[in-house]
Write a protein that holds these residues in place. Structure first.
Motif, short mmCIF file in Angstrom:
data_model
loop_
_atom_site.label_atom_id
_atom_site.label_comp_id
_atom_site.label_asym_id
_atom_site.label_seq_id
_atom_site.Cartn_x
_atom_site.Cartn_y
_atom_site.Cartn_z
N UNK A 1 -6.86 0.66 -1.78
CA UNK A 1 -5.67 0.82 -0.93
C UNK A 1 -5.67 2.26 -0.41
N UNK A 2 -6.38 2.51 0.70
CA UNK A 2 -6.52 3.90 1.16
C UNK A 2 -5.22 4.42 1.78
N UNK A 3 -5.00 5.72 1.63
CA UNK A 3 -3.87 6.37 2.31
C UNK A 3 -4.41 7.39 3.32
N UNK A 4 -3.54 7.99 4.15
CA UNK A 4 -4.05 8.88 5.22
C UNK A 4 -4.64 10.18 4.70
N UNK A 5 -4.52 10.43 3.39
CA UNK A 5 -4.92 11.73 2.85
C UNK A 5 -6.26 11.67 2.10
N UNK A 6 -6.91 10.50 2.15
CA UNK A 6 -8.20 10.36 1.48
C UNK A 6 -8.09 9.84 0.05
N UNK A 7 -6.88 9.55 -0.40
CA UNK A 7 -6.69 9.03 -1.76
C UNK A 7 -6.49 7.52 -1.75
N UNK A 8 -6.22 6.97 -2.95
CA UNK A 8 -5.98 5.53 -3.10
C UNK A 8 -4.61 5.33 -3.72
N UNK A 9 -3.85 4.38 -3.16
CA UNK A 9 -2.52 4.04 -3.68
C UNK A 9 -2.61 2.83 -4.59
N UNK A 10 -1.57 2.69 -5.42
CA UNK A 10 -1.44 1.45 -6.23
C UNK A 10 -0.55 0.43 -5.53
N UNK A 11 0.39 0.93 -4.71
CA UNK A 11 1.33 0.03 -4.02
C UNK A 11 1.02 0.04 -2.53
N UNK A 12 1.21 -1.13 -1.92
CA UNK A 12 0.95 -1.25 -0.48
C UNK A 12 2.16 -1.89 0.19
N UNK A 13 2.61 -1.26 1.30
CA UNK A 13 3.72 -1.83 2.06
C UNK A 13 3.21 -2.97 2.94
N UNK A 14 4.00 -4.05 3.06
CA UNK A 14 3.67 -5.18 3.93
C UNK A 14 2.18 -5.54 3.82
N UNK A 15 1.75 -6.01 2.65
CA UNK A 15 0.31 -6.17 2.39
C UNK A 15 -0.31 -7.39 3.04
N UNK A 16 0.49 -8.25 3.64
CA UNK A 16 -0.06 -9.47 4.23
C UNK A 16 0.22 -10.66 3.33
N UNK A 17 0.25 -11.84 3.95
CA UNK A 17 0.62 -13.05 3.22
C UNK A 17 -0.52 -13.57 2.35
N UNK A 18 -0.20 -13.82 1.10
CA UNK A 18 -1.12 -14.49 0.16
C UNK A 18 -2.51 -13.85 0.13
N UNK A 19 -2.54 -12.52 0.22
CA UNK A 19 -3.83 -11.82 0.14
C UNK A 19 -4.37 -11.89 -1.29
N UNK A 20 -5.70 -11.94 -1.44
CA UNK A 20 -6.25 -12.07 -2.80
C UNK A 20 -5.90 -10.89 -3.71
N UNK A 21 -5.69 -9.70 -3.13
CA UNK A 21 -5.42 -8.53 -3.97
C UNK A 21 -3.98 -8.42 -4.45
N UNK A 22 -3.08 -9.29 -3.99
CA UNK A 22 -1.66 -9.16 -4.36
C UNK A 22 -1.45 -9.39 -5.85
N UNK A 23 -0.76 -8.46 -6.51
CA UNK A 23 -0.44 -8.64 -7.93
C UNK A 23 1.02 -9.06 -8.08
N UNK A 24 1.95 -8.16 -7.74
CA UNK A 24 3.38 -8.48 -7.83
C UNK A 24 4.16 -7.41 -7.07
N UNK A 25 5.43 -7.71 -6.71
CA UNK A 25 6.24 -6.69 -6.03
C UNK A 25 6.37 -5.45 -6.92
#
Ligand SMILES: [Zn+2]
Length: 483
Positions: free
Chosen positions: A191-215
């Motif tokens: 889950x890349x962010x604009x600063x070159x790092x990786x996030x754990x949470x994603x806003x509006x991740x898309x419907x039924x994506x395989x990577x979805x864990x929970x809100x």
């Protein structure tokens, strides 16, 4: 007049035109003044050609679907008078609201710290631009000046409409229209962010994506509301509060007050309050919805025509309010209190490395974005670097009888609103966000650790502990004014 000691039988004459015959009050019984209420709306629709904000690109408005309004309510318990304004805008800068308050005070004497002014956060409005220069007064754009004056007019007209009133409040639950839009992604999902790092949470991740864990956080399904009636039962106003960011799917380059106005219209219809004199004012304020929208990513996407979902959500919220409203008994006396504090919050600053990277990016206009929204955030990083080190924000606490209203000038997260509801000595309590200013997202410290759009440097502009400081100040004010 509240708590006045009367030496003898006293004749009280109400100045309001709605007053019945003069009332005789016994000196033996403590007197409480009759509550008075007045409401009014001001049309604040901008002209075509102004940019429609709320998305990544602001294109000029070509059409108006529904007019925008500032919805104004004034309450007076005989000792304390206060005004509440909810305006159809994305977020109104403090300078614009301060100017509106100044004008109301100039014409009516109402103290500026007795006014709560907020925006609904429709994404289909135009911006209130303010030019700020160090050591100079802020310069308001033409629309911002218009807006300030129309808000002030609305409060002045609500004061003109003050009449003896009855009040009740209640709450309902609408759990099916709120979804936490920040999702935790499964371990190993990039889950890349604009600063070159990786996030754990994603806003509006898309419907039924395989990577979805929970809100990544909760939602608040409660709809709290205040109902005001004239002495003869005529509806004056209904102010509701629901924690939903907005609904959207409005027309392209079109101005609309989203579901907030659709609710106002629907509750008016359901209460049988059409074409009254003075006109009934329905109001829906934005609760704690910084991380909550109307999209269920655990289900397939919905296909709907523009404005269809807006009407559907507005109807469901209004029907829930109506059902609860039927169980209420209105009372004609209530005590009011309003307090505010100015909090100084630290502005987040980029690291020297982040600043150097951002400047390098901006020095090369030909470079494409390699990370999501990289150039946008490069600009925001430079802007934050130049910004003053601190930000002074207003927070208010209002008490209406046993009910509490907190205000927050940010896009407030649901978990902060739930925390305030749980800890407030006033029941019920709700929060009006985008109030007395608008400064972007306010993730809680826990949400900052998860990352995601709302936490990014430049989307969130103040210190990561800001939500805790604001909560503490609000609870202290509630404790001071507990009845
Ligand atoms: Zn928004």
């Amino acid at each position: 007049m509240r708590n006045a000691t009367l030496a003898s039988w006293t004749r009280l004459v109400c100045l309001c035109t709605w007053a019945a015959a003069p009332v005789l009050v016994s000196a033996a019984t403590p007197t409480k003044a009759q509550l008075r209420a007045g409401a009014a709306t001001s049309n604040i629709t901008p002209w075509l050609g102004e940019p429609v904000v709320g998305g990544w690109r602001a294109l000029p408005a070509k059409h108006v679907h529904d007019e925008l309004h500032a919805r104004c309510l004034v309450l007076d318990d005989g000792t304390t008078r206060l005004a509440i304004v909810v305006a159809d805008n994305l977020g109104i800068p403090r300078e614009v609201l301060d100017e509106a308050k100044r004008q109301v005070h100039e014409h009516t004497g109402l103290p500026t710290d007795h006014m709560l002014m907020s925006a609904v956060h429709t994404h289909s409005a135009t911006p209130c631009r303010v030019t700020r220069r160090p050591e100079h007064p802020a310069v308001l754009s033409e629309y911002s000046r218009f807006l300030a004056r129309r808000i002030a007019d609305g409060v002045r007209r609500a004061i003109n409409n003050l009449e003896p009133a009855r009040i009740a409040w209640g709450s309902a639950s609408v759990p099916g229209q709120v979804f936490n839009r920040r999702w935790l992604m499964k371990p190993g999902t990039h889950v890349p962010n604009p600063f070159g790092g990786t996030d754990q949470a994603k806003m509006n991740p898309g419907h039924r994506r395989p990577g979805l864990l929970k809100p990544a956080g909760p939602v608040d399904p409660e709809v709290c509301f205040l109902s005001l009636q004239a002495a003869d039962g005529r509806p004056i106003a209904l102010l509701a509060n629901y924690s939903l960011h907005y609904v959207g799917n409005t027309g392209r380059q079109t101005i609309s007050a989203d579901y907030f106005a659709a609710f106002a219209d629907r509750i008016q219809q359901l209460l049988g309050a059409d074409r009254l004199s003075p006109p009934f004012v329905g109001i829906l304020s934005n609760g704690t919805s910084g991380d909550v929208n109307n999209i269920n990513y655990a289900a397939p996407p919905e296909r709907r025509r523009p404005y269809e979902k807006i009407r559907l959500v507005a109807d469901e919220v209004a029907q829930a309010v109506l059902a609860a409203h039927k169980t209420l008994t209105h009372r004609d006396q209530v005590s009011l209190d309003i307090r505010q504090r100015e909090l100084t919050l630290a502005v987040r600053k980029p690291t020297p490395e982040q600043l150097a990277k951002a400047r390098e990016m901006l020095a090369h206009p030909e470079w494409p974005d390699k990370l999501p929204h990289q150039r946008t955030y490069a600009r925001r990083i430079v802007s934050l670097h130049k910004a003053p080190a601190t930000l002074a924000v207003l927070v208010q606490a209002v008490r209406i009888g046993e009910l509490g209203i907190a205000t927050c000038p940010f896009e407030t997260f649901a978990e902060m609103g739930l925390d305030l509801k749980a800890k407030s000595p006033l029941k019920p309590t709700f929060t009006i966000s985008f109030a007395n200013g608008s400064y972007g997202y306010l993730p809680t410290p826990r949400q900052h650790l998860l990352g995601g759009y709302e936490t990014w440097l430049g989307t969130s502009r103040v210190e990561t502990e800001a939500s805790t400081k604001i909560t503490t100040a609000l609870l202290e004010m509630f404790a001071e004014m507990k009845p």
